[in-house]
Enzyme design. Structure first.
Site, short mmCIF file in Angstrom:
data_model
loop_
_atom_site.label_atom_id
_atom_site.label_comp_id
_atom_site.label_asym_id
_atom_site.label_seq_id
_atom_site.Cartn_x
_atom_site.Cartn_y
_atom_site.Cartn_z
N HIS A 272 -12.90 -40.73 1.23
CA HIS A 272 -12.84 -39.40 1.84
C HIS A 272 -11.76 -39.45 2.93
O HIS A 272 -11.51 -40.51 3.52
CB HIS A 272 -14.13 -39.01 2.54
CG HIS A 272 -15.37 -39.02 1.71
ND1 HIS A 272 -16.07 -40.17 1.45
CD2 HIS A 272 -16.07 -38.01 1.12
CE1 HIS A 272 -17.14 -39.88 0.72
NE2 HIS A 272 -17.17 -38.58 0.50
N ASP B 45 -12.92 -40.97 6.17
CA ASP B 45 -13.17 -42.41 6.16
C ASP B 45 -11.96 -43.18 6.68
O ASP B 45 -12.11 -44.28 7.22
CB ASP B 45 -13.43 -42.93 4.74
CG ASP B 45 -14.54 -42.22 4.02
OD1 ASP B 45 -15.47 -41.75 4.70
OD2 ASP B 45 -14.48 -42.16 2.78
#
EC number: 5.3.1.5
Length: 436
Positions: free
Chosen positions: A100, A103
């Protein structure tokens, strides 16, 4: 270059089923040929960036247990995390990873700063990919953690949130394309409701449909060759999530005219939460023509929530990969380990050990599934069970060449009086057990 995080651990190698070395593969051999294809190319393993490198080890009753040197929201820490991540991919021999946006980049003060940070880390990832050979299976946007998304992203009552989310997805598709990603995933963790008292269901579903069409339109505009995937989940964090399961997603795709544009990324844990088996969701996705990829993990069957543990049940894996193989195998998808360590597993080596066990379990399941396919252990009994439908008259019946009146006349004139036949469930269950 080693970061030192994993100490003196060397690249994980195959040592065979008799090995007791926890840092060795017992069943996963990337170059082993299974059904005429390399095992690595069948399984297409990926490491999940979020659970592996960003999860702090918390639970609803306690906070962080993992003390990672990159746990700071700075670009310097993000690059250290990337250094460790790509070292991990190399040690494990994982061909792919997934992420993501949140992240991999520090959180900025606004959209522009988020985009700048993402672009900087994407350039860094590109260098790492070139140096290690690790590829991106899929990218996605985190549209659920930030408080702005507490009432949804695409389904939010505030159009500004919809716009912010749409712009964020654009930047993440751009990042995925730049890194050669083979898929782009949409997971609607906040696309649902807590109570119907403050929810306009039709409006929210229409908003979600518009959002999805925007994504598909943009994919074609920029020439992204990857697959758009939706990941079903029935609930958690919302009480009811709109992408509940494969059947629900298919109905949604049909309603909005994108059933030929979007496929599903099926997670075992989410299937269990929806009251299904993993193989049910896989088989249904194949039947509907929307199977794309899998998130591999398992849930604790007693807990009732998404525990995201590493797979360790070979019979479950055998049936899962049986349906993957029966459907023609992965095209652009793969096996992403959406699994995390238990919060007491503090050692860096535990990250490797968890993935090694999961990869070995999947390898055993794949080989069992392949053998069942080679032997027609399940396909032949299935063909025999439905053999009656292969007759000329039955084919006409199936194609709709007879009306109800004609069928009724045929039943009466031929004195049709069918008798039931055994389904042989116990026999077939015993057959599966012979292979696992």
């Amino acid at each position: 270059m080693s970061t030192g995080f994993f100490g003196d651990i060397q690249k994980i190698k195959y040592e065979g089923p008799d090995s007791t070395n926890p840092l060795a593969f017992r069943h996963y051999q990337p170059d082993e040929i299974v059904l005429g294809k390399r095992m690595e190319d069948h399984l297409r393993f990926a490491v999940a960036y979020w659970h592996t490198f960003t999860w702090p080890g918390g639970d609803p009753f306690g906070g962080q247990t993992f003390l990672r040197p990159w746990f700071e929201d700075t670009m310097k820490a993000a690059k250290l995390k990337a250094d460790v991540a790509f070292e991990f991919f190399s040690l494990l021999g994982a061909p792919y990873y997934c992420f993501h946006d949140a992240d991999v980049r520090p959180e900025g003060r606004n959209f522009a700063e988020n985009t700048k940070n993402l672009n900087e880390i994407v350039d860094y990832f590109a260098e790492k990919q070139a140096a290690t050979g690790t590829k991106l299976l899929w990218g996605t946007a985190n549209l659920f953690s930030n408080r702005r998304y507490m009432s949804g992203a695409a389904t939010n009552p505030d159009p500004d949130v919809f716009a912010f989310a749409a712009a964020t997805v654009k930047t993440c598709i751009d990042a995925t394309q730049k890194l050669g990603g083979e898929n782009y995933v949409l997971w609607g963790g906040r696309e649902g409701y807590e109570t119907l008292l403050n929810t306009d269901l039709k409006r929210e579903l229409d908003q979600l449909g518009r959002f999805l069409n925007l994504v598909v339109e943009y994919k074609h505009k920029i020439g992204f060759k990857g697959t758009i995937l939706i990941e079903p989940k029935p609930q958690e964090p919302t009480k009811h999530q709109y992408d509940y399961d494969v059947a629900t997603v298919y109905g949604f795709l049909k309603k909005h005219g994108v059933e030929n544009e979007v496929k599903v990324n099926i997670e075992q844990g989410h299937a269990i939460l929806a009251g299904h088996s993993f193989e049910h969701e896989l088989a249904l996705a194949n039947a509907l023509g929307i199977f794309g990829s899998i998130d591999m993990n398992r849930n604790d069957y007693q807990s009732g929530w998404d525990t995201d543990q590493f797979p360790n049940n070979v019979p479950e894996m055998a049936l899962a990969y049986y349906h993957v193989l029966a459907g023609g195998g992965f095209k652009t998808g793969g096996t992403n380990f959406d699994a995390k360590l238990r919060r007491q597993s503090l050692d860096p080596a535990d990250l490797l050990i968890g993935h090694i066990g999961g990869m070995d379990c999947c390898a055993r399941g794949l080989k069992a599934a392949a053998k069942m396919i080679e032997d027609k252990a399940l396909s032949q009994p299935l063909a025999d069970r439905y053999a009656g439908w292969e007759s000329a008259e039955a084919q006409k019946l199936f194609r709709g060449e007879y009306s109800l009146d004609e069928i009724t006349n045929w039943v009466e004139s031929h004195d049709v009086n069918p008798q039931p036949k055994s389904g042989k469930q116990e026999l077939l269950e015993n057959v599966v057990n012979r292979y696992v």
